[in-house]
Scaffold this motif. Structure first.
Motif, PDB file in Angstrom:
ATOM      1  N   UNK A   6       0.848  -1.188   0.000  1.00 48.88           N
ATOM      2  CA  UNK A   6       0.000   0.000   0.000  1.00 48.88           C
ATOM      3  C   UNK A   6       0.883   1.238   0.000  1.00 48.88           C
ATOM      4  N   UNK A   7       0.711   2.057  -1.011  1.00 45.60           N
ATOM      5  CA  UNK A   7       1.469   3.298  -1.101  1.00 45.60           C
ATOM      6  C   UNK A   7       0.661   4.408  -0.433  1.00 45.60           C
ATOM      7  N   UNK A   8       1.325   5.258   0.331  1.00 43.27           N
ATOM      8  CA  UNK A   8       0.586   6.350   0.960  1.00 43.27           C
ATOM      9  C   UNK A   8       0.050   7.313  -0.099  1.00 43.27           C
ATOM     10  N   UNK A   9      -1.148   7.838   0.148  1.00 44.24           N
ATOM     11  CA  UNK A   9      -1.776   8.784  -0.770  1.00 44.24           C
ATOM     12  C   UNK A   9      -1.462  10.189  -0.301  1.00 44.24           C
ATOM     13  N   UNK A  10      -1.151  11.060  -1.251  1.00 49.42           N
ATOM     14  CA  UNK A  10      -0.905  12.466  -0.952  1.00 49.42           C
ATOM     15  C   UNK A  10      -1.907  13.312  -1.712  1.00 49.42           C
ATOM     16  N   UNK A  11      -2.292  14.436  -1.117  1.00 47.22           N
ATOM     17  CA  UNK A  11      -3.305  15.314  -1.678  1.00 47.22           C
ATOM     18  C   UNK A  11      -2.729  16.714  -1.870  1.00 47.22           C
ATOM     19  N   UNK A  12      -2.982  17.306  -3.031  1.00 45.15           N
ATOM     20  CA  UNK A  12      -2.507  18.666  -3.290  1.00 45.15           C
ATOM     21  C   UNK A  12      -3.432  19.670  -2.610  1.00 45.15           C
ATOM     22  N   UNK A  13      -2.943  20.919  -2.509  1.00 45.17           N
ATOM     23  CA  UNK A  13      -3.777  21.981  -1.947  1.00 45.17           C
ATOM     24  C   UNK A  13      -5.078  22.102  -2.728  1.00 45.17           C
ATOM     25  N   UNK A  14      -4.983  21.984  -4.039  1.00 43.08           N
ATOM     26  CA  UNK A  14      -6.154  22.122  -4.898  1.00 43.08           C
ATOM     27  C   UNK A  14      -7.167  20.994  -4.628  1.00 43.08           C
ATOM     28  N   UNK A  55      -2.207  11.595   4.603  1.00 39.76           N
ATOM     29  CA  UNK A  55      -3.536  11.291   5.142  1.00 39.76           C
ATOM     30  C   UNK A  55      -3.772  11.981   6.483  1.00 39.76           C
ATOM     31  N   UNK A  56      -2.770  11.972   7.341  1.00 42.13           N
ATOM     32  CA  UNK A  56      -2.894  12.630   8.638  1.00 42.13           C
ATOM     33  C   UNK A  56      -3.053  14.141   8.465  1.00 42.13           C
ATOM     34  N   UNK A  57      -2.354  14.706   7.484  1.00 38.39           N
ATOM     35  CA  UNK A  57      -2.493  16.132   7.183  1.00 38.39           C
ATOM     36  C   UNK A  57      -3.892  16.461   6.688  1.00 38.39           C
ATOM     37  N   UNK A  58      -4.429  15.596   5.843  1.00 40.31           N
ATOM     38  CA  UNK A  58      -5.791  15.774   5.349  1.00 40.31           C
ATOM     39  C   UNK A  58      -6.775  15.806   6.520  1.00 40.31           C
ATOM     40  N   UNK A  59      -6.622  14.870   7.445  1.00 40.94           N
ATOM     41  CA  UNK A  59      -7.510  14.818   8.608  1.00 40.94           C
ATOM     42  C   UNK A  59      -7.340  16.055   9.497  1.00 40.94           C
ATOM     43  N   UNK A  60      -6.105  16.486   9.703  1.00 42.39           N
ATOM     44  CA  UNK A  60      -5.855  17.670  10.540  1.00 42.39           C
ATOM     45  C   UNK A  60      -6.443  18.914   9.885  1.00 42.39           C
ATOM     46  N   UNK A  61      -6.279  19.055   8.569  1.00 43.72           N
ATOM     47  CA  UNK A  61      -6.864  20.203   7.872  1.00 43.72           C
ATOM     48  C   UNK A  61      -8.383  20.190   7.986  1.00 43.72           C
ATOM     49  N   UNK A  62      -8.983  19.005   7.938  1.00 42.69           N
ATOM     50  CA  UNK A  62     -10.448  18.933   8.067  1.00 42.69           C
ATOM     51  C   UNK A  62     -10.902  19.457   9.428  1.00 42.69           C
TER      52      UNK A  62
END
Length: 169
Positions: A6-14, A55-62
């Motif tokens: 499983x490769x970690x998923x990264x999300x852009x600002x956009x 993923x953790x950043x996505x959750x923290x931003x939410x």
């Protein structure tokens, strides 16, 4: 058997801005104003100088964004984590029943052992409190009044003064 990687998923600002109903600029602003909270949750990749969040950043931003979409995302994440934890507990309990050599008793889950902790005697405390209230003489008078009142209503005699039945005027 093939191995799953499983490769970690990264999300852009956009991508995050679109998910949460805000602008990429707002995500950048959060990144600069909440540096301590967001440290280690993003990286800059490639020549485009774009920030990518794990993923953790996505959750923290939410948690930091108060749009309706962010609130829906948090609720969905909570529901998913609850379902996963419940599934793990059920699987462990099932395995205990199947595995004769298990040291587990079947009365515990991964996160809580029944009969232990601050709530272990809560059922007894509730029972005693209810019995104390029910044992009070005034309680029976009130119950009697309600019973008589409801019976009179059912017989369409609800205008009679119920208190006269109990010697009150």
């Amino acid at each position: 058997m093939p191995e799953t990687i499983t490769m970690p998923k990264f999300y852009s600002n956009h991508e995050i801005a679109e998910m949460f109903g805000c602008t990429p600029e707002y995500i950048r602003k959060l990144k600069s104003t909440k540096k301590d909270e967001l440290a280690g949750l993003w990286k800059n990749d490639g020549g485009d100088n774009e920030t990518y969040w794990n993923e953790e950043g996505l959750n923290k931003l939410s948690e930091l964004i108060s749009t309706d979409k962010a609130k829906e995302f948090r609720a969905g994440q909570l529901a998913r984590r609850t379902q996963e934890a419940s599934a793990v507990d059920r699987a462990e309990l099932y395995q205990n029943e199947v595995d004769e050599n298990s040291t587990r008793t079947g009365k515990e889950t991964a996160s809580y052992k029944t009969g232990e902790g601050r709530y272990a005697n809560l059922h007894t405390q509730f029972g005693v409190a209810i019995a104390d209230r029910v044992g009070d003489e005034a309680f029976f008078e009130k119950v009697d009044e309600v019973v008589v009142s409801e019976l009179l209503k059912k017989m369409n005699l609800g205008t009679i003064n119920v208190e006269t039945f109990f010697g009150k005027s």
